[in-house]
Design a protein around this motif. Structure first.
Motif, PDB file in Angstrom:
ATOM      1  N   GLN A   1       0.858  -1.182   0.000  1.00 22.15           N
ATOM      2  CA  GLN A   1       0.000   0.000   0.000  1.00 22.15           C
ATOM      3  C   GLN A   1       0.895   1.233   0.000  1.00 22.15           C
ATOM      4  O   GLN A   1       1.419   1.639   1.036  1.00 22.15           O
ATOM      5  CB  GLN A   1      -0.927   0.008   1.220  1.00 22.15           C
ATOM      6  N   GLY A   2       1.077   1.822  -1.180  1.00 21.72           N
ATOM      7  CA  GLY A   2       1.970   2.972  -1.295  1.00 21.72           C
ATOM      8  C   GLY A   2       3.399   2.579  -0.999  1.00 21.72           C
ATOM      9  O   GLY A   2       3.965   1.688  -1.635  1.00 21.72           O
TER      10      GLY A   2
ATOM     11  N   ARG B   1       1.798  -2.402   9.851  1.00 23.56           N
ATOM     12  CA  ARG B   1       2.290  -1.711   8.656  1.00 23.56           C
ATOM     13  C   ARG B   1       3.807  -1.576   8.757  1.00 23.56           C
ATOM     14  O   ARG B   1       4.329  -1.101   9.766  1.00 23.56           O
ATOM     15  CB  ARG B   1       1.633  -0.332   8.535  1.00 23.56           C
ATOM     16  N   LEU B   2       4.512  -1.977   7.687  1.00 24.96           N
ATOM     17  CA  LEU B   2       5.966  -1.990   7.698  1.00 24.96           C
ATOM     18  C   LEU B   2       6.523  -1.280   6.473  1.00 24.96           C
ATOM     19  O   LEU B   2       5.885  -1.254   5.408  1.00 24.96           O
ATOM     20  CB  LEU B   2       6.495  -3.434   7.695  1.00 24.96           C
ATOM     21  N   SER B   3       7.711  -0.742   6.624  1.00 27.37           N
ATOM     22  CA  SER B   3       8.439  -0.230   5.471  1.00 27.37           C
ATOM     23  C   SER B   3       9.108  -1.395   4.761  1.00 27.37           C
ATOM     24  O   SER B   3       9.138  -2.521   5.271  1.00 27.37           O
ATOM     25  CB  SER B   3       9.492   0.785   5.922  1.00 27.37           C
ATOM     26  N   ARG B   4       9.655  -1.154   3.583  1.00 28.98           N
ATOM     27  CA  ARG B   4      10.360  -2.211   2.844  1.00 28.98           C
ATOM     28  C   ARG B   4      11.506  -2.775   3.669  1.00 28.98           C
ATOM     29  O   ARG B   4      11.697  -3.997   3.754  1.00 28.98           O
ATOM     30  CB  ARG B   4      10.894  -1.652   1.517  1.00 28.98           C
TER      31      ARG B   4
END
Length: 734
Positions: free
Chosen positions: A509-510, A541-544
């Motif tokens: 998501q984005g 929710r996590l960053s790459r």
């Protein structure tokens, strides 16, 4: 992202200060990312032996085929190895059966090899050229095992795995109390088996040192006058009630209500134990070779809630073992135990006219719980070892006795009576002197059972899966529960759920990656009745960068439960809608009576204190949660292990814990490697309330070599002969 950078983990406070940050260690409903090496999602080593398990399953020709394992010996106990199909005669309820399949199998017993200089702990099975010839379930009945028995069992099991399991064996460790997660897998890797053994823990029930046994409770239920008087005396002593006529009615009611509670719980625990055994037998039915369950237990009562012998659960377990071709060997983990009257940890009646009655109740109770083990073993073609302290030797003898066996299979007639038990008899023609050990029979209802499909609704499907005796492992899930009361809420239990991050689905998501799953928490009371099912929707929710690291780690979810006094089983289930996968786990917790006059000890929580020489003094005092691997807390050798607990007794805080003593122990492979002297608990008090104190201490990990450990905290009450003991397991890494 790591522990130090994680906002959810950054719980820091001086050890002796009662700060809000330290309270986070008691965990109020939060989700925490824990980045570890193996976590719950640790996959079994992909050795050839593991591949055999999945690729070389026995062919199932017909679901109603009765497949027996038979061991034949002469009068001297020597195996007979030259028999043929025509030498055997099988009867079922007196009717002769046609032997449709016959084989003879011999297990060489060759041990695994290891590199020169390797320690036993590092030995690993050499994959056999052919499929394994023996499948062994090391079945540890933690629901019926005292602390002393558990300590002995783990020591002997570790030696047994190292010294007796060979190249032709697949094995798994299964605990009736759950808590092993993916370690309950069949493998030839001894490292996995040792890790599972080290993770075994005691059942939380606190009555193991009580003279009020299930047998005595059954006699009270049956209105045995002597039993009621003995029970009243035990209640007076254990609850510190005066021997006063004004309390007579109260003591009588307490004795009878406790009898009912003990009987109900004992029935539930027996059913749970045999239910897990049936599930293990069903699982082993899919495995190759000789199928054995080596059961270690202190024994279980066959008496039901009304004090009447109930054999239905036992017959069902024997039936399932017969249908699976499984042989059960039962070992009494207590071994050659002395009279409990002279055990310093046992509270016994002080009245002379009652004290002489107790040995008879103890002896009869011991015989009754051992009878269940004996019936189970003999009914499946195994043997019960009830009076030996050489547990490793008993387990080894079970293997030796099955070094050569015959497989006999036949198709029974269609059942007419769905509730009957069909008795099986196997003999060698012309040799009445030969002894044949094999399964004794089965329930015809087992022939009619078919596996039902899971409901289409995901929530209903997850609830049904949570009800199964063995855990679902599509998603690695583990759970633990601690008894802990806090002044900040009215809950009594903290539940910790660990979910393997790598087995979940992630949606982009984005600039973020989102995973979400449904978490169900089911609470069952001491009778097995579901009292509550709680549902939580968890989204992360996590960053790459975080996602790349998270795939090898676990998420931890913690919540508080408000529970009345009693024994509870906590079952958790996780459903991931993106992948359709499910995972389940179970754990147990006991909530004692907080109004009791007895000393009550909470579970023990741990945290880490860095001991880096370059760290500031404030940093050295800062507390943080340790990482987690395989469901165990991780500590480095340069950490200081800090522990916390709470003690409760009427007026304890006002007395500043006067008279109470505490001792710290650390055990590795159930051998004490660190032991502090007994010291006043008041020296470790961090905070106090009217009836309770919070205490804490620290143990340097630098004294410990890498491996699995148990921290044992014992607190002595001057009014009781027994110490209150709590344990927690952890792992030390370089």
């Amino acid at each position: 992202m790591n522990n130090q950078n994680s906002p959810a983990i950054r719980a820091k406070a001086p050890l002796k200060k009662r700060s809000a940050q330290r309270r986070r260690l008691w965990c109020v409903a939060s989700v925490v990312m824990l980045f570890t090496q193996a976590a719950l999602a640790a996959r079994p080593p992909q050795s050839a032996a593991n591949k055999v398990e999945s690729q070389d399953q026995p062919i199932r020709l017909k679901t109603d085929l009765i497949e027996l394992r038979a061991v034949v010996t002469d009068k001297q106990g020597k195996p007979i190895t030259d028999l043929t199909k025509d030498d055997f005669e099988i009867t079922e309820d007196g009717r002769k059966q046609v032997v449709s399949f016959f084989t003879a199998e011999q297990i060489s017993g060759a041990l695994a090899t290891s590199p020169p200089g390797a320690s036993p702990a590092s030995r690993r099975q050499v994959p056999p050229a052919a499929r394994p010839k023996r499948t062994v379930a090391l079945f540890v009945d933690t629901l019926h095992m005292t602390t002393a028995s558990m300590m002995q069992v783990k020591q002997h099991m570790l030696k047994f795995v190292d010294e007796r399991l060979g190249d032709e064996d697949l094995a798994a460790v299964v605990a009736t109390g759950g808590g092993l997660g993916l370690f309950s897998q069949f493998t030839s890797d001894k490292r996995v088996l040792r890790a599972a053994i080290n993770r075994l823990s005691n059942f939380p029930a606190s009555r193991s040192d009580s003279a009020y046994t299930p047998f005595l409770a059954a006699k009270v239920e049956a209105e045995d006058a002597n039993a009621i008087e003995v029970a009243k005396s035990i209640v007076r002593q254990e609850e510190h009630l005066p021997d006063d006529p004004h309390f007579e009615s109260l003591v009588t009611n307490l004795a009878k209500s406790r009898a009912r509670q003990i009987s109900v719980e004992a029935t539930y625990l027996r059913r749970e134990t045999l239910s897990v055994l049936k599930a293990v037998a069903a699982r082993i039915a899919e495995m190759p070779g000789q199928r054995m369950v080596l059961m270690l237990s202190d024994g279980f009562t066959q008496l039901d809630e009304s004090g009447v012998t109930d054999s239905d659960d036992l017959r069902a377990a024997i039936s399932r073992a017969t249908r699976s071709g499984v042989v059960v060997y039962a070992v009494n983990a207590k071994g050659l135990h002395g009279n409990r009257m002279y055990d310093v940890t046992t509270s016994v009646p002080s009245e002379p006219h009652l004290a002489h009655l107790l040995p008879g109740y103890f002896a009869a109770g011991d015989r009754e719980v051992e009878a269940g083990l004996e019936r189970l073993a003999k009914g499946t073609g195994g043997e019960a070892f009830l009076t030996t302290n050489d547990l490793k030797g008993a387990l080894g003898k079970a293997l030796d006795d099955n070094g050569f066996y015959y497989v006999l299979a036949y198709y029974p007639t269609a059942p007419k009576d769905k509730k009957s038990f069909r008795s099986i008899n196997v003999r060698v023609k012309g040799h009445p002197d030969y002894r044949v050990r094999t399964q004794s029979g089965y329930l015809t209802s087992d022939l009619l059972k078919e596996k039902t499909a899971l409901p289409t609704d995901p929530r209903e499907s997850l609830i049904k899966t949570m009800g199964e005796p063995l855990a679902a492992t599509e998603i690695g899930v583990d759970a633990s529960a601690d008894f802990l009361w806090l002044s900040s809420d009215d809950a009594q239990v903290s539940v910790y759920v660990f979910v393997a991050a790598r087995n979940l689905g992630y949606k982009e998501q984005g600039q973020s990656f989102v995973t979400s799953f449904t978490l169900l928490t089911g609470v069952l009371d001491s009778s097995g009745r579901t009292t509550n099912v709680l549902q939580d929707a968890v989204q992360i929710r996590l960053s790459r960068e975080q996602l790349d690291r998270a795939r090898e780690d676990v998420y931890r979810y913690t919540k508080r439960l408000r529970l009345e006094r009693g024994l509870y089983q906590i079952r958790v289930g996780v459903f991931d809608s993106q992948t359709g996968k499910m995972g389940t786990a179970s754990t147990w917790v006991e909530v004692p009576d907080l109004k009791s006059r007895k000393l009550i000890l909470s579970s023990i929580s741990t945290a880490r204190l860095p001991s880096d020489d370059k760290a500031t003094e404030a940093a050295k005092q800062a507390v943080s949660q340790p990482r987690v691997r395989n469901g165990l807390l991780l500590f480095r050798r340069d950490d200081v292990l800090a522990y916390y607990g709470k003690a409760r007794q009427a007026g304890l805080g006002e007395r500043s814990a006067a008279g109470l003593m505490i001792q710290e122990q650390i055990l590795k492979d159930e051998e004490v490697v660190f032991e502090d002297t007994w010291k006043p608990l008041s020296s470790l008090v961090l905070a106090k309330e009217a009836d309770s104190v919070e205490f804490g201490g620290r143990v340097p990990s630098s004294r410990l070599t890498p491996g699995y450990y148990t921290l044992r905290i014992s607190v002595k009450d001057p009014q009781s002969k027994a110490a209150q003991t709590r344990e927690t397991s952890f792992e030390v890494v370089p």
